[in-house]
Motif scaffolding. Structure first.
Motif, PDB file in Angstrom:
ATOM      1  N   ILE A 195       0.856  -1.194   0.000  1.00 20.99           N
ATOM      2  CA  ILE A 195       0.000   0.000   0.000  1.00 20.99           C
ATOM      3  C   ILE A 195       0.884   1.234   0.000  1.00 20.99           C
ATOM      4  N   GLN A 196       0.692   2.072  -0.997  1.00 25.98           N
ATOM      5  CA  GLN A 196       1.376   3.363  -1.036  1.00 25.98           C
ATOM      6  C   GLN A 196       0.346   4.435  -0.693  1.00 25.98           C
ATOM      7  N   PHE A 197       0.595   5.176   0.376  1.00 25.11           N
ATOM      8  CA  PHE A 197      -0.345   6.206   0.819  1.00 25.11           C
ATOM      9  C   PHE A 197      -0.150   7.484   0.011  1.00 25.11           C
ATOM     10  N   LEU A 198      -1.227   8.085  -0.378  1.00 26.99           N
ATOM     11  CA  LEU A 198      -1.197   9.289  -1.211  1.00 26.99           C
ATOM     12  C   LEU A 198      -1.562  10.546  -0.433  1.00 26.99           C
ATOM     13  N   GLN A 199      -1.892  10.391   0.848  1.00 26.81           N
ATOM     14  CA  GLN A 199      -2.284  11.545   1.655  1.00 26.81           C
ATOM     15  C   GLN A 199      -1.443  11.594   2.926  1.00 26.81           C
ATOM     16  N   ASP A 200      -1.194  12.826   3.379  1.00 24.49           N
ATOM     17  CA  ASP A 200      -0.435  13.007   4.612  1.00 24.49           C
ATOM     18  C   ASP A 200      -1.208  12.438   5.796  1.00 24.49           C
ATOM     19  N   GLY A 201      -0.469  11.892   6.735  1.00 25.73           N
ATOM     20  CA  GLY A 201      -1.091  11.397   7.967  1.00 25.73           C
ATOM     21  C   GLY A 201      -1.608   9.982   7.879  1.00 25.73           C
ATOM     22  N   LYS A 206       8.562   5.890   3.822  1.00 25.54           N
ATOM     23  CA  LYS A 206       7.813   6.873   4.607  1.00 25.54           C
ATOM     24  C   LYS A 206       6.313   6.738   4.405  1.00 25.54           C
ATOM     25  N   ASP A 207       5.907   6.436   3.181  1.00 31.55           N
ATOM     26  CA  ASP A 207       4.483   6.376   2.862  1.00 31.55           C
ATOM     27  C   ASP A 207       4.093   5.040   2.241  1.00 31.55           C
ATOM     28  N   GLU A 208       4.815   3.961   2.599  1.00 29.34           N
ATOM     29  CA  GLU A 208       4.550   2.686   1.935  1.00 29.34           C
ATOM     30  C   GLU A 208       4.729   1.532   2.923  1.00 29.34           C
TER      31      GLU A 208
END
Length: 698
Positions: A572-578, A602-604
């Motif tokens: 899962i790669q997150f596309l939004q902060d937080g 950081k976002d994955e």
């Protein structure tokens, strides 16, 4: 412009010179306590920054200013309106002095009339007329609402008898006065009751006040708002006739005024309201001396703010309902209780954490004040529930409260934001409609009907069926009963336990049982053998449904499903902060099972596919739904596991006639700007199936 409006305008502009300020305005603007009818406000928080009494008086004066009336009528009515709310004003010191002097601050029209007389000190004909109009201020509207008996208007009729006004003059004063009073609350309200107001005025002018309405009519008026929300008053009243000594209740209410009764008790049933009346009748000593019954203390404790909007304290409501429900009618009508010498009475009934309380004040011998008192521990726990509404602590807080009052732990309502939740459920018709193709027979039970969407669909598309909704939540049943009454539905609902349906419907009498997105809630919330998130709960629900089915009957299941093979993983790669913090919070708060994830960047993250989907189900709904969704495990079987489990649970009598799974429409779109889903090799892949549809035939 009226001179009083000029004064208010100057005050609002910052001219607060006490030397130039008349007494009525000084009293209203110096109010340190906000005394209002909670029925008329939208937010309790606003009271701290506003003066609702001054606002209301100003609105009534503007209405008067716009009416085409002679000078003397406007002059009289202006004086009435500026003085009629002063008993709600004054500093704390003022109110203490007034109370010691016998000013009736709890019956505001009476107290305001007393303050007017104290200030004017004359007995001229004009002052007598104004005093009488203040004394009876608002009573016509309150009679229409059932709160005030007709005889309270007698002082107005006496103005004609004493030749202070002619019949035409009284009529010509009362109509515009009541227009100002009622339209000051709501123009729509004024137009809706104007004809009744005019009829009341004719009774007053003709001195036809002797015949009070029958008790059923008065109770119906007291339930006006509740009836508008869907209460079937006639049916509820008929149920009472076999239980309640209506004649005794009639004599008790006859001639007595009720203050704030609807604001305090409109959320309770008619039966509960009548129990409160009987409680007062048989536990308030010297009942013959009582003229006024005030529910203001109860009203003041029954509401709190949620997001700036007034909300009924459903925690207190449920505890009071249990308290009233445990009182048998016969117990309510025996052993009258005398008041103690300190003018306060303890409850005749009660428990360690809740009792009803009747208060009488030495200065007000004709008035009693009714409320329910919670123990300090209960009050703190209820406050904790309110504060915990948007945190994972919420469920624990509610269960502690239910334990304190010995309520079933699995019977608690979805208290937090219940109205919005039920409204959301009513928007799910499209994907529930597919289940109708599998309904057989005539009698159809919908387990956990929520906002009633499935019941509506069955009624609309399968008119030969008889739908029955069964739910453990009092909130749901109350809302559906109102919906049925308001919209004229033919389906039925009942409060019941999905794990023991034979207690509510005859075994073999049901043709279809529907579990529409409810089995995962039973799995998540209902302890079985002392354990939640227990497949045995699902087994008990299936056996319960199977027991009440007729041969050839069906269980139709639409619910969450896990993906197989379960060993797969998803990146899962997150596309939004937080979002990473969201996942960390979720993994910590989720109690269904251990959520595994490995941080890649950081976002994955990389996760087992079913852990990923379980998280994404909650992430989809957003922060507002988090407190609920984090407590629910949507997927609890893979398709093959579910099939094996059903056959093992129900045995050879059960046949699975349909079993399919699919991705629920909307998830892909909802997550498109939030995450990118990839397989272990970094290839973007679609979301796996989220939902199953299984049909079992007996």
């Amino acid at each position: 412009m009226l001179s009083s409006l000029e004064l208010i305008k100057r005050y609002r502009a910052g001219d607060t010179n006490a030397a130039d300020q008349p007494k009525w305005l000084t009293y209203i603007v110096s109010a340190e306590e906000r005394i209002v009818n909670f029925e008329r406000i939208q937010s309790i928080q606003e009271l701290a920054q506003a003066n609702p009494v001054l606002d209301y008086v100003e609105r009534t004066l503007h209405i008067l200013d716009g009416l085409a009336l002679s000078f003397w009528k406007k002059d009289v009515l202006e004086e009435v309106l500026i003085w009629s709310e002063v008993a709600k004003g004054g500093t704390s010191r003022d109110r203490f002095v007034w109370q010691e002097a016998g000013i009736h601050l709890s019956v505001h029209n009476l107290g305001s009339a007393q303050l007017y007389k104290l200030d004017k000190g004359d007995t001229s004909d004009k002052s007598t007329v104004i005093h009488t109009l203040i004394y009876t201020h608002g009573l016509i509207g309150q009679t229409i609402r059932g709160e005030v008996p007709l005889k309270e208007h007698a002082p107005l009729s006496h103005l004609i008898k004493e030749n202070l006004l002619s019949a035409d003059e009284l009529r010509d004063l009362l109509l515009p006065l009541n227009q100002c009073i009622i339209a000051g609350v709501s123009e729509e309200l004024w137009h809706s009751v104007r004809n009744e107001v005019e009829s009341m005025i004719e009774l007053i002018v003709s001195d036809s006040l002797a015949k009070e309405p029958v008790i059923k009519d008065r109770l119906a008026r007291l339930r006006g708002n509740t009836i508008q929300k869907g209460e079937n008053f006639d049916a509820e009243y008929e149920k009472l006739l076999d239980e309640v000594p209506i004649d005794a209740l009639t004599s008790f209410l006859d001639g007595r005024t009720l203050w704030f009764v609807e604001a305090a008790l409109q959320e309770f049933s008619l039966e509960q309201l009548v129990k409160v009346f009987l409680m007062i009748q048989f536990s308030s000593g010297q009942a013959d001396s009582i003229q006024h019954i005030s529910f203001e203390p109860l009203m003041n404790t029954m509401y709190y703010d949620y997001k700036g909007s007034k909300k009924v304290n459903v925690y207190k409501k449920r505890m009071i309902e249990k308290y009233l429900g445990e009182l048998a009618w016969n117990d309510l009508m025996k052993d009258p209780m005398e008041l103690s010498q300190n003018v306060k009475s303890d409850a005749l009934w009660g428990n360690a954490h809740l009792k009803h309380f009747i208060d009488r004040k030495l200065q007000l011998p004709d008035t009693i004040f009714f409320t329910f008192q919670f123990s300090p521990a209960a009050e703190k726990l209820i406050e904790f529930c309110v504060e915990a509404e948007k945190s994972p602590l919420y469920e624990k807080a509610v269960l502690l409260l239910f334990d304190l009052f010995e309520l079933r732990r699995d019977a608690y309502d979805r208290f937090h934001n219940e109205e919005e939740y039920l409204a959301t459920m009513n928007q799910t018709a499209d994907y529930k409609k597919m289940m109708l193709d599998y309904v057989v027979g005539k009698r159809v039970v919908d387990i956990g009907p929520g906002g009633g969407v499935m019941l509506d669909l069955i009624e609309q598309y399968l008119p030969d069926k008889h739908p029955i909704g069964i739910d453990i939540s009092s909130n749901v049943i109350e809302a559906l009963e109102r919906k049925k009454q308001l919209e004229g539905h033919r389906w039925d609902v009942m409060k019941g336990d999905a794990l023991d349906l034979k207690q509510y419907v005859e075994p073999g009498s049901i043709d279809t049982v529907i579990f529409s997105s409810i089995l995962h809630e039973l799995y998540s919330y209902i302890p079985f053998g002392g354990k939640k998130f227990n497949h045995a709960t699902v087994a008990a629900a299936l056996r319960s449904a199977f027991d009440v089915l007729a041969p050839g009957g069906r269980i139709v299941i639409r619910d969450g499903i896990m993906t197989e093979p379960a060993e797969q993983k998803r990146t899962i790669q997150f596309l939004q902060d937080g979002a990473m913090a969201w996942l960390q919070r979720y993994a910590k708060d989720f109690a269904g099972r251990t959520i595994q994830y490995e941080v890649l960047a950081k976002d994955e993250v990389i996760m087992p596919v079913n852990d990923a989907m379980e998280f994404l189900f909650t992430y989809t709904w957003g922060e507002e739904a988090y407190v609920h969704e984090v407590q629910e495990q949507f997927g609890y079987f893979t398709p093959s596991e579910f099939t094996a489990f059903i056959l093992d649970t129900l045995g050879n009598e059960a046949k699975i006639v349909e079993s399919k799974h699919f991705l629920q429409e909307g998830y892909t779109e909802a997550l498109a700007d939030k995450v990118r889903i990839m397989d272990q090799d970094g290839n973007v892949v679609p979301l796996p199936d989220s939902t199953c549809l299984i049909v079992i035939e007996k």
